[in-house]
Design a protein around this motif. Structure first.
Motif, PDB file in Angstrom:
ATOM      1  N   THR A 131       0.834  -1.193   0.000  1.00  0.00           N
ATOM      2  CA  THR A 131       0.000   0.000   0.000  1.00  0.00           C
ATOM      3  C   THR A 131       0.871   1.245   0.000  1.00  0.00           C
ATOM      4  N   ASP A 132       0.297   2.333  -0.438  1.00  0.00           N
ATOM      5  CA  ASP A 132       0.959   3.635  -0.340  1.00  0.00           C
ATOM      6  C   ASP A 132      -0.134   4.691  -0.307  1.00  0.00           C
ATOM      7  N   ASP A 133       0.214   5.862   0.172  1.00  0.00           N
ATOM      8  CA  ASP A 133      -0.763   6.951   0.172  1.00  0.00           C
ATOM      9  C   ASP A 133      -0.044   8.254  -0.150  1.00  0.00           C
ATOM     10  N   VAL A 134      -0.814   9.235  -0.535  1.00  0.00           N
ATOM     11  CA  VAL A 134      -0.266  10.543  -0.905  1.00  0.00           C
ATOM     12  C   VAL A 134      -1.303  11.607  -0.557  1.00  0.00           C
ATOM     13  N   ASN A 135      -0.807  12.752  -0.140  1.00  0.00           N
ATOM     14  CA  ASN A 135      -1.691  13.883   0.145  1.00  0.00           C
ATOM     15  C   ASN A 135      -1.808  14.756  -1.097  1.00  0.00           C
ATOM     16  N   VAL A 136      -3.033  15.074  -1.459  1.00  0.00           N
ATOM     17  CA  VAL A 136      -3.297  15.969  -2.603  1.00  0.00           C
ATOM     18  C   VAL A 136      -3.963  17.227  -2.054  1.00  0.00           C
ATOM     19  N   THR A 137      -3.417  18.368  -2.440  1.00  0.00           N
ATOM     20  CA  THR A 137      -4.003  19.653  -2.036  1.00  0.00           C
ATOM     21  C   THR A 137      -4.457  20.405  -3.275  1.00  0.00           C
ATOM     22  N   VAL A 138      -5.731  20.767  -3.322  1.00  0.00           N
ATOM     23  CA  VAL A 138      -6.284  21.561  -4.429  1.00  0.00           C
ATOM     24  C   VAL A 138      -6.543  22.965  -3.891  1.00  0.00           C
ATOM     25  N   HIS A 139      -5.713  23.898  -4.349  1.00  0.00           N
ATOM     26  CA  HIS A 139      -5.816  25.279  -3.861  1.00  0.00           C
ATOM     27  C   HIS A 139      -6.901  26.026  -4.618  1.00  0.00           C
ATOM     28  N   PRO A 140      -7.639  26.879  -3.915  1.00  0.00           N
ATOM     29  CA  PRO A 140      -8.614  27.723  -4.632  1.00  0.00           C
ATOM     30  C   PRO A 140      -7.881  28.779  -5.452  1.00  0.00           C
ATOM     31  N   ASN A 141      -8.448  29.126  -6.593  1.00  0.00           N
ATOM     32  CA  ASN A 141      -7.855  30.209  -7.392  1.00  0.00           C
ATOM     33  C   ASN A 141      -8.126  31.548  -6.708  1.00  0.00           C
ATOM     34  N   PRO A 142      -7.240  32.594  -6.914  1.00  0.00           N
ATOM     35  CA  PRO A 142      -7.481  33.916  -6.315  1.00  0.00           C
ATOM     36  C   PRO A 142      -8.725  34.570  -6.925  1.00  0.00           C
ATOM     37  N   THR A 143      -9.398  35.389  -6.135  1.00  0.00           N
ATOM     38  CA  THR A 143     -10.555  36.144  -6.625  1.00  0.00           C
ATOM     39  C   THR A 143     -10.076  37.537  -7.043  1.00  0.00           C
ATOM     40  N   VAL A 144     -10.258  37.860  -8.333  1.00  0.00           N
ATOM     41  CA  VAL A 144      -9.788  39.152  -8.868  1.00  0.00           C
ATOM     42  C   VAL A 144     -10.998  39.920  -9.394  1.00  0.00           C
ATOM     43  N   ASP A 145     -11.198  41.125  -8.873  1.00  0.00           N
ATOM     44  CA  ASP A 145     -12.343  41.938  -9.305  1.00  0.00           C
ATOM     45  C   ASP A 145     -11.888  43.379  -9.496  1.00  0.00           C
ATOM     46  N   LEU A 146     -11.747  43.799 -10.766  1.00  0.00           N
ATOM     47  CA  LEU A 146     -11.332  45.182 -11.077  1.00  0.00           C
ATOM     48  C   LEU A 146     -12.524  46.133 -11.137  1.00  0.00           C
ATOM     49  N   GLY A 147     -13.693  45.577 -10.883  1.00  0.00           N
ATOM     50  CA  GLY A 147     -14.874  46.428 -10.832  1.00  0.00           C
ATOM     51  C   GLY A 147     -15.505  46.640 -12.191  1.00  0.00           C
ATOM     52  N   MET A 148     -16.441  47.590 -12.247  1.00  0.00           N
ATOM     53  CA  MET A 148     -17.139  47.912 -13.486  1.00  0.00           C
ATOM     54  C   MET A 148     -16.193  48.630 -14.443  1.00  0.00           C
ATOM     55  N   ASP A 149     -16.575  48.661 -15.725  1.00  0.00           N
ATOM     56  CA  ASP A 149     -15.812  49.458 -16.688  1.00  0.00           C
ATOM     57  C   ASP A 149     -15.800  50.920 -16.223  1.00  0.00           C
ATOM     58  N   GLN A 150     -14.682  51.576 -16.446  1.00  0.00           N
ATOM     59  CA  GLN A 150     -14.540  52.948 -15.951  1.00  0.00           C
ATOM     60  C   GLN A 150     -14.132  53.905 -17.077  1.00  0.00           C
ATOM     61  N   GLU A 151     -14.460  55.165 -16.859  1.00  0.00           N
ATOM     62  CA  GLU A 151     -14.124  56.207 -17.832  1.00  0.00           C
ATOM     63  C   GLU A 151     -13.501  57.404 -17.102  1.00  0.00           C
ATOM     64  N   THR A 152     -12.702  58.132 -17.835  1.00  0.00           N
ATOM     65  CA  THR A 152     -12.151  59.389 -17.315  1.00  0.00           C
ATOM     66  C   THR A 152     -11.838  60.272 -18.501  1.00  0.00           C
ATOM     67  N   CYS A 153     -11.413  61.495 -18.249  1.00  0.00           N
ATOM     68  CA  CYS A 153     -11.114  62.458 -19.313  1.00  0.00           C
ATOM     69  C   CYS A 153      -9.615  62.533 -19.524  1.00  0.00           C
ATOM     70  N   ALA A 154      -9.299  63.036 -20.713  1.00  0.00           N
ATOM     71  CA  ALA A 154      -7.884  63.192 -21.039  1.00  0.00           C
ATOM     72  C   ALA A 154      -7.217  63.997 -19.940  1.00  0.00           C
ATOM     73  N   GLY A 155      -6.109  63.482 -19.549  1.00  0.00           N
ATOM     74  CA  GLY A 155      -5.358  64.141 -18.493  1.00  0.00           C
ATOM     75  C   GLY A 155      -5.658  63.552 -17.137  1.00  0.00           C
ATOM     76  N   GLY A 156      -6.753  62.758 -17.074  1.00  0.00           N
ATOM     77  CA  GLY A 156      -7.092  62.107 -15.815  1.00  0.00           C
ATOM     78  C   GLY A 156      -6.468  60.710 -15.746  1.00  0.00           C
ATOM     79  N   SER A 157      -6.693  60.064 -14.654  1.00  0.00           N
ATOM     80  CA  SER A 157      -6.154  58.702 -14.493  1.00  0.00           C
ATOM     81  C   SER A 157      -7.123  57.875 -13.639  1.00  0.00           C
ATOM     82  N   ILE A 158      -7.003  56.651 -13.807  1.00  0.00           N
ATOM     83  CA  ILE A 158      -7.826  55.711 -13.025  1.00  0.00           C
ATOM     84  C   ILE A 158      -6.884  54.718 -12.342  1.00  0.00           C
TER      85      ILE A 158
END
Length: 335
Positions: free
Chosen positions: A264-291
């Protein structure tokens, strides 16, 4: 005529002439005498008229042959005992019907012989012969076991003496290595028997599921128990050589090969959750501005891409240091 007889026998000598007087050389005064020893015997006879006469005769008493078959004897089945009546030149009659000086016997019983020598004198003797059965030794069929196991071989015949091929002198031995094992058993009667058996100790299969493993949610890991042609029992209930797993846990397998040996043999398997990435809604700004866009997941690594001449596409590739899992998020911005 001279007369002969055998030891234990006797001869009667009769002088006749009833009513006469007699004087024998042995002192007897009867008409007849009975003798049982060798010698010359004479008699002086005087009748009623006073007339006398004499005569003599030689008597020979032969010794009987000496027959000695010896003490009662024992042997073992398969052996024989020779009984010799001696007295070469005599005639013989055994109770087996044989008429030879000696006989070889191999069955239990009482054996007797009558020996008659050249003088016609006879003697007899008998002897008991016991033929003991040999012990029955049966170590059984050839046997197999697996590495780490052992087999006990028992020669039976309690109270006998034993000599095994490995030097042991006990009734039973326990063995754990392949080989031919034999035993010589001698019972209380000195009768012996032997048997042997082949013992095969099979190696256990080698099962190696490898080092503990990790993956990310959505991925899977294939665990392979090897040992093609064996039977398998995973702790998941699967019975295949390999399984694909996608959840964390300890996975073990019992592998049984064609010889019935397991590992017999055994092994430990770990399944990591993926990171949660949320940049939010689409955004707008005017020339010269920044987001400012924040990918979160502090401690991760990031890759920002800018695409298209008409639309600004921001791609964030995050790689978490502890697991290597990544996640992409797109942000569309107007130029």
């Amino acid at each position: 005529m001279d007369q002969e007889t055998c030891a234990g026998g006797s001869i009667t000598l009769d002088a006749g002439n009833t009513g006469s007087t007699y004087l024998w050389s042995n002192g007897s005064t009867s008409q007849s005498i009975t003798v049982s020893t060798s010698g010359n015997y004479s008699v002086f006879v005087t009748d009623a008229n006073g007339c006398s006469a004499t005569d003599d005769v030689n008597v020979t008493v032969h010794p009987n042959p000496t027959v000695d078959l010896g003490m009662d004897q024992e042997t073992c089945a398969g052996g024989s005992i020779t009984l010799d009546a001696g007295n070469t030149g005599s005639t013989y009659l055994w109770n087996t019907g044989a008429s030879t000086q000696s006989i070889a016997v191999s069955t239990s019983g009482n054996y007797s012989v009558v020996v008659t020598d050249a003088n016609g004198c006879s003697a007899t003797d008998d002897v008991n012969v016991t033929v003991h059965p040999n012990p029955t030794v049966d170590l059984g069929m050839d046997q197999e076991t697996c590495a780490g196991g052992s087999i006990t071989l028992d020669a039976g015949n309690t109270g006998s003496t034993y000599l095994w091929s490995n030097g042991s002198t006990s009734q039973s031995i326990t063995v754990s290595t392949s080989g031919n094992y034999s035993v010589f058993v001698t019972d209380a009667n000195g009768c012996s028997a032997t048997d042997d058996v082949n013992v095969t100790v099979h190696p256990n299969p080698t099962v190696d599921l490898g080092m503990d493993q990790e993956t990310c949610a959505g991925g899977s890991i294939t665990l392979d128990a090897g040992n093609t042609g064996s039977t398998y029992l995973w702790n998941t209930g699967a019975s295949t050589q390999s399984i694909a797993v996608s959840t964390s846990g300890n996975y073990s397998v019992v592998v049984t090969d064609a010889n019935g040996c397991s590992a017999t043999d055994d092994v430990n398997v770990t399944v990591h959750p993926n990171p949660t990435v949320d940049l939010g809604m689409d955004q707008e700004t005017c020339a010269g501005g920044s987001i400012t866009l924040d990918a979160g997941n502090t401690g991760s690594t990031y890759l920002v891409e800018y695409r298209s001449q008409h639309t600004k596409h921001y791609s964030f590739n995050f790689r978490q240091l502890f697991s290597g899992c990544n996640r992409c998020e797109w942000l569309f911005g107007n130029r």
